[in-house]
Design an enzyme around this catalytic site. Structure first.
Site, PDB file in Angstrom:
ATOM      1  N   CYS A 265     120.594   3.826  76.991  1.00  0.00           N
ATOM      2  CA  CYS A 265     119.387   2.661  77.315  1.00  0.00           C
ATOM      3  C   CYS A 265     119.220   2.117  76.513  1.00  0.00           C
ATOM      4  O   CYS A 265     118.725   2.071  74.981  1.00  0.00           O
ATOM      5  CB  CYS A 265     118.238   3.465  77.172  1.00  0.00           C
TER       6      CYS A 265
ATOM      7  N   CYS B 128     115.618   1.607  75.819  1.00  0.00           N
ATOM      8  CA  CYS B 128     115.025   2.558  74.739  1.00  0.00           C
ATOM      9  C   CYS B 128     115.441   2.045  73.261  1.00  0.00           C
ATOM     10  O   CYS B 128     114.156   2.299  72.472  1.00  0.00           O
ATOM     11  CB  CYS B 128     115.529   3.719  74.858  1.00  0.00           C
ATOM     12  N   ASP B 129     116.732   1.900  72.829  1.00  0.00           N
ATOM     13  CA  ASP B 129     116.908   2.379  71.791  1.00  0.00           C
ATOM     14  C   ASP B 129     118.039   0.591  70.643  1.00  0.00           C
ATOM     15  O   ASP B 129     118.441   1.030  70.069  1.00  0.00           O
ATOM     16  CB  ASP B 129     118.601   3.307  71.451  1.00  0.00           C
TER      17      ASP B 129
END
Ligand code: NAP
Length: 303
Positions: free
Chosen positions: A130, A133-134
């Site tokens: 993701c 997300c990261d």
């Protein structure tokens, strides 16, 4: 007893809840993570009719609120087992056992893994599924994205804005993403597209520091230093719970058509979890509506 239990609070599940509640039926949705499903990670939605540029997160929250405003109950609990043998269906969850007149399975599908050496051991330490997300952890660094579909191009587009360099690695030389997405990424100066290439190994000490890449066309290998690998190679169904209970296809998707009926009366399948040609937001929403309508008809005739 609820009228309908819905498994999964993604687009299909929450749309089913909206349609179920509006049909006058009580719906409980079980979700083990967060509302929204896969789309929650999309930075921008551009292919849902009437909605352009809305983030996956904002869309998910709006959908979640809409279902709740209409009276749907959403429980954050994992469905651990099911008993569909009787007329009243049973669902065993981490929050207890529940019964309903009908079930809608809308549990989506999970991220596919490459299966190469280092993928599991470096997950969370440079291997991610993701980018939204990261990605921020790798600001200004060199990263790679694996895949040739819609997700890989979205992730590459996003990372190209925050990372110094992005390799897009695809095992073939033909992509299956929308042309607009491909054209936009190919124009990026800090993106290098490596086709006919597969990752053989993800290497590092405490965190990812390089990948070993194999060129499938000529068999050569090369080691590329980088800090993160974002894997976006599609989906796999998570239907072990329903194996032996419902008919699944050869790939593990629930064998159900556009009507969302399964081979068990009173159990319906909606969205990415079922056998289908096109897995998109719009088809997930369509399934949610179809499944809830079918469940409503079933309940009226049988209870
Ligand atoms: P996808 O369309 O299934 O594409 C997967 C890609 O990964 C393909 O290019 C495939 O290569 C490659 N791949 C598969 N297994 C691999 C492996 N073991 N090693 C290396 N490469 C591998 O998956 P997706 O992009 O995640 O999309 C999933 C679904 O969600 C699609 O229907 C997509 O349209 C949808 N989606 C929609 C949106 C949106 O509506 N905004 C955003 C993201 C995704 P091959 O081509 O060689 O098979």
């Amino acid at each position: 007893m609820k009228d309908i239990i819905i498994i999964g609070a993604g687009t299909a599940g929450l749309t089913a809840a909206i349609y179920g509640q509006r049909a006058g039926l009580s719906c409980t949705v079980f979700e083990k993570y967060a509302p929204g499903g896969q789309i929650v990670n999309s930075p921008s939605i551009e292919n849902y009719p009437g909605m352009f540029g809305v983030s996956g997160y904002d869309y998910s929250m709006a959908l979640f609120e809409q279902a709740q405003k209409l009276g749907a109950e959403v429980q954050f609990a994992e469905v651990q087992n099911v008993d569909f043998s009787g007329k009243v269906k049973k669902v065993i969850t981490s929050a207890g056992d529940f019964e309903a007149k009908a079930i809608i399975i809308a549990n989506g599908a999970a991220r596919r893994k490459i299966g190469c050496k280092g993928e599991d051991s470096f997950e969370g330490r440079g291997v991610s599924y993701c980018a939204t997300c990261d990605g921020a952890f790798f600001r200004g660094k060199t990263v790679a994205v694996v895949g040739g579909g819609e997700s890989a191009f979205e992730e590459t587009e996003y990372l190209s804005e925050i990372c110094d360099k992005v390799y897009l690695i695809h095992r073939r030389d033909v992509f299956n993403a929308a042309k607009t997405a491909v054209d936009s990424v190919l124009k990026k100066k800090n993106v290098t597209v490596l086709t006919n290439s597969v990752i053989e190994e993800i290497k590092g000490e405490n965190a990812v520091s390089s990948i070993v890449l194999k060129n499938r066309a000529n068999g050569s290998t090369a080691e590329i230093p980088l800090f993160a690998v974002f894997i976006a190679i599609g989906l796999v169904p998570e239907n072990k719970l329903f194996s032996g209970v419902l008919k699944l296809d050869d790939y593990g998707y629930i064998d159900s058509g556009e009507d969302c009926l399964t081979d068990c009366k009173g159990v319906f399948a909606a969205g990415d979890t079922r056998k289908k040609q096109l897995r998109q937001l719009v088809t997930a929403a369509s399934d949610g509506a179809a499944a809830a309508t079918a469940a409503a008809n079933y309940i009226r005739k049988n209870f």
